[in-house]
Design a protein around this motif. Structure first.
Motif, short mmCIF file in Angstrom:
data_model
loop_
_atom_site.label_atom_id
_atom_site.label_comp_id
_atom_site.label_asym_id
_atom_site.label_seq_id
_atom_site.Cartn_x
_atom_site.Cartn_y
_atom_site.Cartn_z
N MET A 1 0.46 -1.19 0.32
CA MET A 1 -0.15 0.29 0.16
C MET A 1 0.87 1.45 0.28
N SER A 2 0.88 2.48 -1.02
CA SER A 2 0.80 3.30 -0.97
C SER A 2 0.74 4.70 -0.05
N TYR A 3 1.34 5.27 0.09
CA TYR A 3 0.69 7.28 0.53
C TYR A 3 0.61 8.29 -0.25
N THR A 4 0.33 8.31 -0.26
CA THR A 4 0.37 9.80 -0.77
C THR A 4 0.68 11.25 0.35
N ILE A 5 1.22 12.42 0.19
CA ILE A 5 2.15 13.29 0.48
C ILE A 5 0.40 13.50 1.70
N ALA A 6 -0.51 13.82 1.13
CA ALA A 6 -1.60 13.80 1.82
C ALA A 6 -1.97 12.76 3.12
N ASP A 7 -2.01 11.77 2.41
CA ASP A 7 -2.05 10.85 3.57
C ASP A 7 -1.10 10.51 4.64
N LEU A 10 -1.52 13.51 7.30
CA LEU A 10 -2.47 13.26 8.15
C LEU A 10 -2.28 12.01 9.59
N ILE A 11 -1.60 11.15 8.63
CA ILE A 11 -1.09 9.48 9.61
C ILE A 11 -0.51 10.97 10.64
N LYS A 12 0.66 11.50 10.63
CA LYS A 12 1.68 11.65 11.47
C LYS A 12 0.35 12.84 11.81
N SER A 18 -2.89 11.73 19.12
CA SER A 18 -2.95 11.28 20.06
C SER A 18 -1.97 11.05 21.70
N ILE A 19 -0.16 11.16 20.90
CA ILE A 19 0.43 11.54 21.97
C ILE A 19 0.83 12.22 23.04
N THR A 41 5.49 2.58 16.59
CA THR A 41 6.89 1.87 16.71
C THR A 41 7.43 2.64 17.68
N PRO A 42 8.99 2.50 18.29
CA PRO A 42 9.83 3.48 19.11
C PRO A 42 10.33 4.65 18.08
N ALA A 43 10.02 4.68 16.65
CA ALA A 43 11.23 5.19 15.69
C ALA A 43 9.54 6.32 15.44
N THR A 44 8.40 5.91 15.10
CA THR A 44 7.30 6.88 14.93
C THR A 44 7.25 7.99 16.72
N VAL A 45 7.11 6.73 17.42
CA VAL A 45 6.99 7.70 18.85
C VAL A 45 7.92 9.05 18.93
N SER A 46 9.16 9.07 18.41
CA SER A 46 10.46 9.45 18.94
C SER A 46 10.32 10.55 17.57
N SER A 47 10.08 10.63 16.24
CA SER A 47 10.02 11.31 15.34
C SER A 47 8.86 12.51 16.12
#
Ligand SMILES: [Zn+2]
Length: 398
Positions: A1-7, A10-12, A18-19, A41-47
């Motif tokens: 599955m590929s994400y667009t820049i807009a996706d 939104l995810i970020k 949520s954080i 993931t720890p990487a997502t949380v850190s970023s």
């Protein structure tokens, strides 16, 4: 599955919101715990935490405990990282407060409308200016407005403000032009319901009703964590449920509505009527014989003294509210009913009769496990709730 820049954006945004909500709810928390709670993931949380630190919304607060291994750096909300003005517009006046991300009030102002409050917009702006003057050097991030009556949140207009006999007021545009800050508007009880979920009793509750009982009565309905506005933004008008057969005429034109027997005005009226019919009450002394000066503080003092006249009036009011709440319980099967608004300063003298009446009159299966509680924000619920409308972009994760 590929994400667009807009996706990706939104995810970020969903992840950072949520954080931020976890940090608000938990206090000091480690990155590892956040990853566990949110299943990230720890990487997502850190970023994401790095961007929240850059934006000044959270900060690191020293080392936490560990069960072995490296001790984690804890993350905490930067309470004053963003500040919002909460504006509560009710029937006869306006209150404004500067509120931080922890729901704490840093400054507060209020203003009564003059006489017939048909032209109230200038008073609202004057009240906002007044509160801004208390903290002139603070950067503000937005204004949330809780407005009585029916509010179209899509177009950000007050569709109908019954106390002012006004329709279609473009409040957002008006205040934005004057104050040069983004403005977010909703019905006052809806705003209070949001505030209660972040800063009060309804933390983590998915289905609940916030009762705003003050100069009028309304409610904010939250279903699956989301405000329910109804088909035409008029959901939650619990004040206009009939609870008295052949009762008084209500502002809505109907008769016997809850609004005619369970507001600040009606309780004061009932106490005055009782005194006029010869019932003795400490209110006569507390008001120094001038019954036109009765206010909520006076009623609270009389209730504290065990004044039978006032306690009976409050009990009766609670029973009327309980009748309306039983309908809401049967219709919605909520996890919690929060009693808030200005009358909640007298909450401990009313809540038991609301509770027993509501539970007695509703279906056991619908009432099972429902908590009927007093708002912990009490009479701050209006301004804190309004400010949280401005914060929704930061905390909202669904
Ligand atoms: Zn009515």
């Amino acid at each position: 599955m590929s994400y667009t820049i807009a996706d990706r954006y939104l995810i970020k945004k969903l992840n950072t919101n949520s954080i931020l909500k976890v940090v608000l709810e938990k206090g000091a928390v480690s990155r590892a715990d956040i990853a566990k709670i949110l299943n990230l993931t720890p990487a997502t949380v850190s970023s994401n935490i790095n961007s929240l630190i850059r934006d000044g919304l959270v900060h690191e607060v020293g080392i936490g405990s560990s069960n072995g291994g490296r001790k984690p750096m804890m993350i905490e909300l930067n309470e004053n990282g963003k500040l919002f003005i909460g504006v509560d517009i009710h029937k006869d006046g306006v209150e404004a407060a500067i509120v931080n991300l922890a729901g704490k009030i840093l400054a507060r102002s209020e203003r009564q409308f003059n006489g017939h409050s048909t032209e109230f917009e200038d008073d609202v702006v004057a009240c906002i200016r007044n509160v801004r003057d208390f903290l002139p050097n603070m950067k503000l991030d937005g204004i949330g407005v809780g407005m009585h009556g029916i509010v179209d949140t899509n177009q950000s207009i007050s569709i109908y403000a019954p106390a002012m006999s006004r329709r279609n007021i473009a409040l957002k545009d008006y205040i934005e032009k004057k104050e040069s800050l983004p403005v977010f508007i909703d019905n006052d009880a809806n705003a209070m319901a949001i505030g209660e979920s972040w800063f009060g009793q309804a933390k983590g509750v998915r289905n609940y009703i916030f009762l705003n009982v003050g100069r009028g009565i309304g409610s904010g309905i939250v279903i699956n964590g989301e405000l329910f506005h109804g088909n035409r933004y008029a959901a939650g008008e619990i004040g206009h449920i009939r609870v008295v057969e052949s009762g008084r005429r209500c502002v809505c034109g109907k008769y016997g509505c809850l609004d005619t027997v369970a507001t600040e005005y009606s309780i004061i009226r009932d106490v005055i009527n009782a005194i006029h019919t010869g019932v003795s009450s400490s209110i006569t002394e507390l008001s120094k014989g001038d019954l036109s000066t009765i206010d909520l503080n006076m009623l609270k003092e009389a209730a504290r003294l065990g004044d039978k006249c006032v306690l009976e009036a409050l009990d009766k009011m609670g029973r009327y509210i309980g009748v309306a709440v039983s309908y809401a319980i049967n219709m919605m099967n909520p996890g919690m009913i929060v009693f808030g608004g200005s009358m909640s300063v007298l909450g401990e003298y009313i809540i038991e009769s609301i509770r027993s009446t509501a539970i007695n009159l509703s279906l056991d299966e619908c009432a099972e496990g429902v908590f009927i509680v007093i708002s912990s924000l009490r009479d701050n619920a209006g301004v804190v709730g309004a400010a949280s409308l401005g914060m929704q972009n930061l905390f909202k994760s669904t």
